[in-house]
Scaffold this motif. Sequence first.
Motif, PDB file in Angstrom:
ATOM      1  N   SER A 214       6.571  10.591  17.147  1.00  0.00           N
ATOM      2  CA  SER A 214       6.630   9.388  16.309  1.00  0.00           C
ATOM      3  C   SER A 214       5.229   8.817  16.111  1.00  0.00           C
ATOM      4  CB  SER A 214       7.547   8.339  16.947  1.00  0.00           C
ATOM      5  OG  SER A 214       8.898   8.722  16.839  1.00  0.00           O
ATOM      6  N   SER A 217       3.439  10.931  13.628  1.00  0.00           N
ATOM      7  CA  SER A 217       3.978  10.642  12.299  1.00  0.00           C
ATOM      8  C   SER A 217       3.367   9.365  11.741  1.00  0.00           C
ATOM      9  CB  SER A 217       5.505  10.509  12.373  1.00  0.00           C
ATOM     10  OG  SER A 217       6.096  11.696  12.878  1.00  0.00           O
ATOM     11  N   ARG A 260      16.050   4.882  17.177  1.00  0.00           N
ATOM     12  CA  ARG A 260      17.177   4.075  16.730  1.00  0.00           C
ATOM     13  C   ARG A 260      18.495   4.538  17.349  1.00  0.00           C
ATOM     14  NH1 ARG A 260      16.693   0.493  12.787  1.00  0.00           N
ATOM     15  NH2 ARG A 260      18.818   0.859  12.052  1.00  0.00           N
ATOM     16  N   SER A 283      11.631  -0.813  12.969  1.00  0.00           N
ATOM     17  CA  SER A 283      12.382   0.447  12.889  1.00  0.00           C
ATOM     18  C   SER A 283      13.231   0.565  11.626  1.00  0.00           C
ATOM     19  CB  SER A 283      13.267   0.619  14.123  1.00  0.00           C
ATOM     20  OG  SER A 283      14.286  -0.367  14.177  1.00  0.00           O
ATOM     21  N   TYR A 286      12.601   3.397   9.072  1.00  0.00           N
ATOM     22  CA  TYR A 286      13.227   4.717   9.148  1.00  0.00           C
ATOM     23  C   TYR A 286      14.725   4.590   9.434  1.00  0.00           C
ATOM     24  CZ  TYR A 286      11.527   3.739  13.904  1.00  0.00           C
ATOM     25  OH  TYR A 286      11.197   3.135  15.099  1.00  0.00           O
ATOM     26  N   HIS A 289      17.710   7.261  10.319  1.00  0.00           N
ATOM     27  CA  HIS A 289      17.113   8.401  11.026  1.00  0.00           C
ATOM     28  C   HIS A 289      16.935   8.050  12.497  1.00  0.00           C
ATOM     29  CE1 HIS A 289      16.205  10.631   7.318  1.00  0.00           C
ATOM     30  NE2 HIS A 289      15.993   9.433   6.794  1.00  0.00           N
ATOM     31  N   ASP A 291      14.380   8.653  14.544  1.00  0.00           N
ATOM     32  CA  ASP A 291      13.068   8.103  14.869  1.00  0.00           C
ATOM     33  C   ASP A 291      12.134   8.324  13.687  1.00  0.00           C
ATOM     34  OD1 ASP A 291      12.265  10.800  14.997  1.00  0.00           O
ATOM     35  OD2 ASP A 291      12.508  10.887  17.169  1.00  0.00           O
ATOM     36  N   LEU A 292      10.896   7.936  13.839  1.00  0.00           N
ATOM     37  CA  LEU A 292       9.948   8.017  12.728  1.00  0.00           C
ATOM     38  C   LEU A 292       9.662   9.458  12.342  1.00  0.00           C
ATOM     39  CD1 LEU A 292       8.240   6.323  10.804  1.00  0.00           C
ATOM     40  CD2 LEU A 292       6.390   6.360  12.508  1.00  0.00           C
ATOM     41  N   ASP A 294      11.753  12.002  12.558  1.00  0.00           N
ATOM     42  CA  ASP A 294      12.921  12.473  11.828  1.00  0.00           C
ATOM     43  C   ASP A 294      12.859  11.987  10.376  1.00  0.00           C
ATOM     44  OD1 ASP A 294      15.497  13.776  11.666  1.00  0.00           O
ATOM     45  OD2 ASP A 294      16.391  11.782  11.610  1.00  0.00           O
ATOM     46  N   TRP A 295      12.425  10.745  10.183  1.00  0.00           N
ATOM     47  CA  TRP A 295      12.239  10.221   8.824  1.00  0.00           C
ATOM     48  C   TRP A 295      11.188  11.037   8.079  1.00  0.00           C
ATOM     49  CZ3 TRP A 295       8.069   8.537   6.078  1.00  0.00           C
ATOM     50  CH2 TRP A 295       8.318   7.866   4.875  1.00  0.00           C
ATOM     51  N   HIS A 298      12.291  14.406   6.719  1.00  0.00           N
ATOM     52  CA  HIS A 298      13.157  14.330   5.547  1.00  0.00           C
ATOM     53  C   HIS A 298      12.491  13.671   4.337  1.00  0.00           C
ATOM     54  CE1 HIS A 298      16.153  14.974   8.775  1.00  0.00           C
ATOM     55  NE2 HIS A 298      16.846  15.566   7.814  1.00  0.00           N
ATOM     56  N   ASN A 299      11.294  13.105   4.528  1.00  0.00           N
ATOM     57  CA  ASN A 299      10.661  12.350   3.439  1.00  0.00           C
ATOM     58  C   ASN A 299       9.203  12.721   3.221  1.00  0.00           C
ATOM     59  OD1 ASN A 299      12.697   9.996   2.618  1.00  0.00           O
ATOM     60  ND2 ASN A 299      12.812  10.273   4.835  1.00  0.00           N
TER      61      ASN A 299
END
Length: 313
Positions: A214, A217, A260, A283, A286, A289, A291-292, A294-295, A298-299
């Motif tokens: 995270s 990221s 989260r 939080s 994201y 999702h 955690d950051l 994971d966001w 996907h982004n």
Amino acid sequence: MKQLSCEQAKQIDMVDYLSSLNHLPNKVHNQDHWYLSPFRQEHTASFKVNRKLNVWYDFGIGKGGDIINFGTIYHNCTITEVLSKLSAFQNHSTLSLHPPTISGETASSSSQLAGERKESTDSKILAVAVRPLSANALFEYIEKRKIPLDVADQYCREVDFVLYGKQQTVIGFPNNAGGYELRSENFKGSSSPKDITFIDNKTDQLVVFEGFFSFLSFCIINKNQTTPLTNCLVLNSLAFLDKSRDLMEKHVRVHLLLDRDLAGKKHTEKALNWNRDRYIDKSEFYGGHKDLNDWLIHNRNSLQQGQRQGKRL
């Protein structure tokens, strides 16, 4: 939500449950999983779970038992309240239920068995070499997590370690005490001593993360900003949140980017209750999702477009 009975609750695998609370073993030997005690601060793992018996024993306090005994101490609540918490975890997580492998054991006799064996030196994670990242398998794993290699190179190392006589090579993220968080496609663990990682960029703002992916990221999301990056604190375990309070409160604002899941939300709320003017939950960035990172996975494409427009977290 259907409430678990005591017998059903005792089938929840303790290793999985501890993992959901962000407590990971320092070392594993056969069925014995050794942890830094979830009940107090320590530097040498003295809390053992025997996964076969599904019982625990804490050598520091001389107590042990099953998951219900653990829950009453850890959550400081009644058995009824523990059953409610375990029911919620079963319904909202991927905890696995393991039927007892040995029948006829009482909690007291099982806890004695959990504490019988002596710790073996081959169960310790022993780092034998540290160097810049170079292994192709690790590069592939980093790319799967959508972390550019130049960012990973800045903060991470390649670590060879030995466990049970077998050498493995993983990504190592150093902490303040000289230990490492260790990750690869097939391994998640840490070397002793376990500690936080504090990155001081000489600002009065602090961002707090649960895990180092995270944090990496966050570095990517803010890569093109012209102002210095804020100070950053990677807890490496939620167990360090309380212990890091003095450090956090040296800052004017503390931005919380914890996971989260249930444990992350619980610890975020705890910090907010300390001081809602100082602590800020970020939080929602994201939301949807875990955690950051994971966001980010996907982004990544939309992030690159946003960076061209000057957007940041």
